[in-house]
Scaffold this motif. Structure first.
Motif, PDB file in Angstrom:
ATOM      1  N   HIS A  59     -66.534 -41.647 -60.596  1.00 31.08           N
ATOM      2  CA  HIS A  59     -67.890 -41.188 -60.913  1.00 31.08           C
ATOM      3  C   HIS A  59     -67.827 -40.363 -62.187  1.00 31.08           C
ATOM      4  N   HIS A  69     -68.447 -37.237 -63.180  1.00 28.34           N
ATOM      5  CA  HIS A  69     -68.151 -35.805 -63.343  1.00 28.34           C
ATOM      6  C   HIS A  69     -66.900 -35.655 -64.212  1.00 28.34           C
ATOM      7  N   HIS A 110     -63.111 -36.133 -63.479  1.00 28.95           N
ATOM      8  CA  HIS A 110     -62.628 -37.448 -63.041  1.00 28.95           C
ATOM      9  C   HIS A 110     -62.604 -38.455 -64.191  1.00 28.95           C
ATOM     10  N   HIS A 129     -71.462 -39.533 -53.075  1.00 25.55           N
ATOM     11  CA  HIS A 129     -71.280 -38.232 -53.737  1.00 25.55           C
ATOM     12  C   HIS A 129     -72.411 -37.958 -54.735  1.00 25.55           C
ATOM     13  N   ASP A 133     -64.520 -38.312 -55.083  1.00 24.67           N
ATOM     14  CA  ASP A 133     -65.368 -37.337 -54.382  1.00 24.67           C
ATOM     15  C   ASP A 133     -66.326 -38.130 -53.496  1.00 24.67           C
TER      16      ASP A 133
HETATM   17 ZN   LIG Z   1     -67.679 -35.043 -58.490  1.00 21.87          ZN
END
Ligand SMILES: [Zn+2]
Length: 327
Positions: A32, A34, A37, A88, A111
């Protein structure tokens, strides 16, 4: 057993695939968008929605994307690869792989979250022999209220502030939490005003197909009689600091940790809206995956692995040396 390297970061050598590596690799799965990551890989495996967000957020326009729709298997180098919704944030994916020669399976959660969400696709869990699971809130003190209860708490905070003639300010990460708060407000006929970083992510998510509802931006609209959504760290920005009568709420799963509340002075309220699985959620995932071996990553990895071993699982932390004997 599917070979897995853990140093310096997670790597599946038979597939030549890195998992959420922060450093640039030839071929990397990004669960994802964020920042903790995301690496600038030559070829990126991710969901189509994550690709849209990555392009908007990190100037990845020229990167090679190998997008895969959820639950649409792809065969690669003797494996069947499948992305499953992680629950998430919008577009977040778990990676499920099956080695075709012997049927060995592995699930990497990135996540993830099991509770309801208005903006993230609902989690889909499949059994696997090996499980790599996040451990952000892997402690029994983190048992979050139902989504409906947290939503009610958030709406009540905003309505009460508006009734009292003060500007409600919600502090939420620009990607994920801000959209969830936005969608909750829209559902309750509250029109939010967004900080520009939050507005950019809202626009991107709307383009990717997420139903958020209308909003204004801080540049266009005075905050009076509106609820603001701003990212952490912007409270001291002149635009916000100049608002005389305001009431602030931070949206975070850490709200359930009394020490964190005590330390963050200047915030009026903490609302436990989280985009991660809580402790019962993590245990539910493990039960449904039914793995033979577990590797815990991100957060309280060691204590969670110890906890899981006590519960009878073969579980190890990515931080320890002992996982070498596992994988
Ligand atoms: Zn995250």
């Amino acid at each position: 057993m599917i070979p897995l390297e853990t140093k310096p970061s997670l790597y599946l050598p038979e597939l030549g695939l890195h998992l959420d590596s922060l450093t640039s690799q030839k071929f990397g799965f990004i669960s994802h968008a964020h920042a903790d990551h995301v690496g600038s890989h030559e070829t990126i495996l991710c969901s189509p929605v994550t690709a849209v967000i990555l392009r908007a957020r990190y100037r990845f326009g020229k990167k090679r994307f190998r997008t895969l729709e959820f639950q649409t298997p792809l065969e690669l180098k003797g494996y069947r690869i499948e992305l499953l919704p992680a629950g998430h944030i919008t577009g977040s994916a778990m990676l499920h792989i099956t080695r075709l020669s012997d049927g060995a399976t592995l699930l990497y959660t990135g996540d993830c979250k099991t509770r309801d969400s208005l903006t993230a696709e609902a989690i889909v869990i499949k059994p696997a022999n090996q499980l790599i699971i996040e451990s952000t809130f892997a402690n029994p003190i983190y048992t979050f209220p139902a989504h409906s209860e947290t939503s009610q708490q958030l709406v009540h905070f905003v309505q009460q502030a508006l009734t009292d003639g003060v500007t409600p300010i919600l502090i939420a990460y620009a990607l994920g939490k801000a959209q969830e708060a936005h969608a909750i407000l829209s559902k309750n006929n509250i029109y939010p005003v967004l900080h520009h970083a939050t507005a950019k992510m809202a626009l991107t998510c709307i383009k990717a197909g997420v139903n958020l509802g209308d909003y204004g931006t801080l540049e266009e609209l005075a905050p009076d009689r509106h609820c603001l959504i701003i990212p952490p760290g912007y409270l001291k920005h002149p635009d916000i600091a100049s608002i005389k009568h305001k009431r602030t709420a931070m949206l975070t799963g850490w709200a359930l940790d009394p020490d964190v509340q005590y330390k963050r002075r200047g915030i009026d309220a903490f609302i436990p809206l989280s985009d991660h699985a809580d402790y019962p959620g993590l245990l539910e995932i493990i039960e449904r995956v039914n793995p033979r071996d577990i590797l815990t990553v991100h957060g309280s990895t060691k204590s969670f692995a110890t906890d899981l071993r006590r519960r009878g699982y073969n579980a190890w932390s990515i931080e320890g040396e002992d996982q070498i004997e596992l994988f």
